[in-house]
Design a protein around this motif. Sequence first.
Motif, PDB file in Angstrom:
ATOM      1  N   SER B  70      48.439  35.270  36.947  1.00  0.00           N
ATOM      2  CA  SER B  70      47.199  35.227  37.697  1.00  0.00           C
ATOM      3  C   SER B  70      46.877  36.599  38.287  1.00  0.00           C
ATOM      4  O   SER B  70      45.713  37.017  38.324  1.00  0.00           O
ATOM      5  N   ARG B  71      47.937  37.309  38.717  1.00  0.00           N
ATOM      6  CA  ARG B  71      47.693  38.660  39.244  1.00  0.00           C
ATOM      7  C   ARG B  71      47.207  39.579  38.116  1.00  0.00           C
ATOM      8  O   ARG B  71      46.318  40.423  38.312  1.00  0.00           O
ATOM      9  N   GLU B  73      45.493  38.652  35.524  1.00  0.00           N
ATOM     10  CA  GLU B  73      44.073  38.348  35.252  1.00  0.00           C
ATOM     11  C   GLU B  73      43.160  38.976  36.294  1.00  0.00           C
ATOM     12  O   GLU B  73      42.116  39.557  35.966  1.00  0.00           O
ATOM     13  N   GLU B  74      43.615  38.863  37.537  1.00  0.00           N
ATOM     14  CA  GLU B  74      42.819  39.464  38.605  1.00  0.00           C
ATOM     15  C   GLU B  74      42.657  40.960  38.363  1.00  0.00           C
ATOM     16  O   GLU B  74      41.569  41.520  38.489  1.00  0.00           O
ATOM     17  N   ARG B  75      43.758  41.532  37.984  1.00  0.00           N
ATOM     18  CA  ARG B  75      43.770  42.980  37.780  1.00  0.00           C
ATOM     19  C   ARG B  75      42.871  43.349  36.585  1.00  0.00           C
ATOM     20  O   ARG B  75      42.089  44.304  36.643  1.00  0.00           O
ATOM     21  N   GLN B  77      40.340  41.725  35.501  1.00  0.00           N
ATOM     22  CA  GLN B  77      38.928  41.593  35.884  1.00  0.00           C
ATOM     23  C   GLN B  77      38.461  42.777  36.711  1.00  0.00           C
ATOM     24  O   GLN B  77      37.374  43.314  36.495  1.00  0.00           O
ATOM     25  N   ALA B  78      39.374  43.172  37.635  1.00  0.00           N
ATOM     26  CA  ALA B  78      39.015  44.294  38.492  1.00  0.00           C
ATOM     27  C   ALA B  78      38.819  45.557  37.647  1.00  0.00           C
ATOM     28  O   ALA B  78      37.842  46.305  37.829  1.00  0.00           O
TER      29      ALA B  78
END
Lengths: 781, 338
Positions: B70-71, B73-75, B77-78
Amino acid sequence: MNISLNWLREFVDWTGTPEELATLLTRTGLEVGNIATRGADFPKVVIAQILEATQHPNADRLSVCRVDDGSGHPRQIVCGAKNFKVGDKVPLALPGAVLPGDFKIKVGKLRGVESEGMLCSAKELSLAADADGLLILPADAPVGQPIATLFPPETAFEIEITPNRPDWLSHVGIAREVAAFTNQPLKWTRPAAPQTTEYAGRIGNLERCPFYTLQRITGVKVGPSPDWLRQRLESVGLRSINNVVDVTNFVMLEIGQPLHAFDAAKVNGDVQVRLAGEGEKFLALDGREYTLSADDLVIADSARSLALAGVMGGEESGVTETTTEILLESAIFQTSGVRRTGRRLDLHSDSSYRFERGIDPAGVLAASARATQLILELAGGTVAGSAEVSGTEPQAPSPVALRQGKVNAVLGLELTAEEIASALSGLGLTAKEVSEIATTWGIPSHRLDLTREVDLVEEVARVVGIDRIPSKVSANPAEPTKADASYDFQIRVRGRLAGLGLSEARTSTLVSPASVWSEAEAIKLKNPLGEDQSFLRSSLIPGLLAAVERNLRYGAASVALFEIGRTFHARGREESPTLAIALTGQSRASSWRDGAAKPFDWWNLKGIIAALIPVELEWKKADAQGDLALVSTVSANGKTLGLIGQLSPAAARKLDARESVLVAEIDLSALQSIPASPVYREIPKYPATTRDIAIVVPATLPYGEIEKTLLAVREPLLVDIEPFDVFSDATGAKLAADRKSVAISLTFRAPERTLNSDEVTASVSRLRDKLKADLGAEFRE
Amino acid sequence: MEAEIASLQAAALAEIETVGDRSSLDAFKVKYLGKQGEITKLSEGMRHVAKEDRPRFGKALNELRQSVTSRVEEREQALASQADAEALSRVDISLPGIPAEQGALHPLTHLLDRAVRIFRRLGFAVAEGPDIEDEWHCFDALNTPPDHPARNEQDTFYLPDGRLLRTHTSTVQIRVMENQAPPVRIVAPGAAYRRDEVDATHLAQFTQMEGLYVDRNVSVADLKGTTEYFFRQLFGSETEVRFRPHFFPFTEPSYEIDIRAKSLGGKWMELAGCGMVDPAVFEAICQKRGDRAFDPDVVSGFAFGFGLDRLAMNLAQVPDIRMLVENDLRFLKQFSAL
């Protein structure tokens, strides 16, 4: 024709302004052009005499004058002019006078010396465009009288008269109309006819001259005309010649009957009215010699022609200073005959202008009497015998019946019988038989134009005035026509082409022989204005190319024009609606994004045609024709629509074109007949698969052959073939110089399922085999 | 084991914070989540864990994977939005547009089409006729006397076969009435020709528009109303319309129409000729048709005609009529407005 207001006022009272009169005349149907005013009509500008002139004490250029203004008290006036001497008579503007330019005269001091008015120049009174000093008046000018006594004000109207109203071609005629429209009496009565005697055998052609009269006057003294007569003629732009000739012109302008005076001493034997001999020479008053035809009517004596009947007198038989005996002619000549002669000889006169339109039969003898009386008055002499009359005075026009109901139906009014009767009576018509429904009207002799009921309806309309008629607007749908359909179609084509970046041209239908590719197929004019407009265009292309050339000369970087117009053909359909296109120069301007500009080429034009005609098009190479070095016909559904072409480089250079010049010409009827079927076709649900191939073929092999070969395989899944690269290398470095490489994108699709890779591969392989077998194509992988 | 998981998690989450670009993120993914990655390796250790402990460890491992994924994916996206922002920030919206080439309709077409649309609103249909005409349609049927000057070869273009180029579009009136019984309600735009020397206000070929309405009970009131409506629609509702009595062989009564409108420079301008169709015209038609469809005692009608060239000139303030046929693009392109 020119009409003088002063002259008109002899026959009808008019108290309004010239502008108001112009409005009234317009309402009657006369077209008023220029209104020219002359003379000096300034209140408080009088004739004065200079009694004394001294140097102004404070100004070198000014004088101080004492002038007599007729009041008995001399006035002191400061003046800047130098052109006068003591005793001169000059115009004096008194305090309170207003000169042109709204220049108000007041008592004032000039360099410390009081001036009680102003001495005027011709320019200051609008009597001349320029002036140097004061206007010096004649020595006998009456001191104290208004300046208008020397320069009577005069207004002349330039009037255009419609061909149906010859009765308007005189001052009495116009006055009659003014009287009718203002409910005033006409202050004129027709002069009584003179004593006449029948003179048989004078007229050789009664059709061309139904009525001819001659009055002999002896002992006349030809000389200058008196001032009043001279002024009358000059006021309408005529030159004074001598008292006798001036009288004939005066009477024509007064009552409309042209007259001619012969010098009786120069007439040998009997006067005859006959047709001229073919090729007969005639020296006219204008000093020019005319060659006559057997259709020209002349007045002749036993030796020669004296006058071209109704058109112009002869140089050798006219009245001169030495004339003592005259023959005064007053006659009627057939309108169409005078017109033919005038046109044939290109000779027109005030006289022919009137005879061509028609003459009041009752005016012939009246005019003779009036002119005779004036000649006796001004030139002396005596009437010798009665007027000799030949032929018969034409009948006055027949009565015309008018139904009241008809008037109201045509005009959209509800006039009463009394209103209608009053309108017509005012114009001099007389009610003969009156019934509930209709009235029969007697027509005055001068109204040759009133022969039918509708002519009287128009008279009522004129008198009543259109302002009284209400405005009615209604919308009633008409059945659409074929012309509606083609109009709409053409507007759509225009709009689409403008959307594609082309601008609409309109070129002339009349073109030069050089613009016609085949004279045998083109239509030629019999009487063109010039050789360069002698044919009807058989193609729009030459006209468009001329427009291309003009634009290139002006430095246009890009020219994209189209025209929709008619072309004309000696064979086949005579007039066809046609579309043409011409392109040259930049198709795409240079830009920061796309780099250098791209010129229009053959394929741009093909693309435009394809965008214009969204159906499957067939292109077929055709023979070069004229300046078109490359030509292809374009058809749809097997029907030829037209052609596209590229100008030969030599022809393009002649237009100053640096790039290819492309043209197209399409038959719009054929284009319009392509069925437009905006019916839904299913949108593919399944994805397409695309495979690219690159083949090497002979450089001269047209792409069309490749496509044809591919289509011949009839691959059921192949739905599109699109070339995306064509490469050749003239140096032979990358590819043999006689070969070219063509890259083609093949698109496959099945309407009901997604294709699998193997079946596409199999299909491509069959296509490749065919290209190899039929065209000897090699493949670049 | 739990300690290992916890320390891996701590290491991974700490490391991802340092990932600054796409390729390090990919490397990170391989290092931890890949087939040989740390988390996978740890999962393989499950084999050595006692059976009863497995669910617990499984769960912990799962949580570890999930939290790292999940981290990531967040990264991801960022990083993506950062890249998008950078890409957009490089778009220079101030550069000029790439010109889309726009053509233009001829000013006469604009005017003609406006005129046609106004008349269609009143229910008029469009009609047409040939440019090459015979004397009958151009003159005889229009009640023009045989020796009328208009028939002159000085004024009219003739063909060697005796036909001519129509001198007015009034010929279309005749063409229509020959082929159609009343009611007739048409306008006919088209070319006409006169043998005039070309100058700033004259062309040998010009464009006219003709109108004709024939029906029972058509009167001057209809003529007046229809033409007034037309000119006010064309030039604005303030337009003044003036009718001057005039003469034409084919209408009676006849009028000339003058217009004064702001859009035409505020001066009176002679614009059109009109009138009630002369009974002689109807009689000529009846004779030609061989019937009494246009019996002048039964039907009546009005006709009008006006030139479009001078009108287009005045509306667009064009100083010389020849500009209308010179086809200079610098001129034509001025009329590309919608």
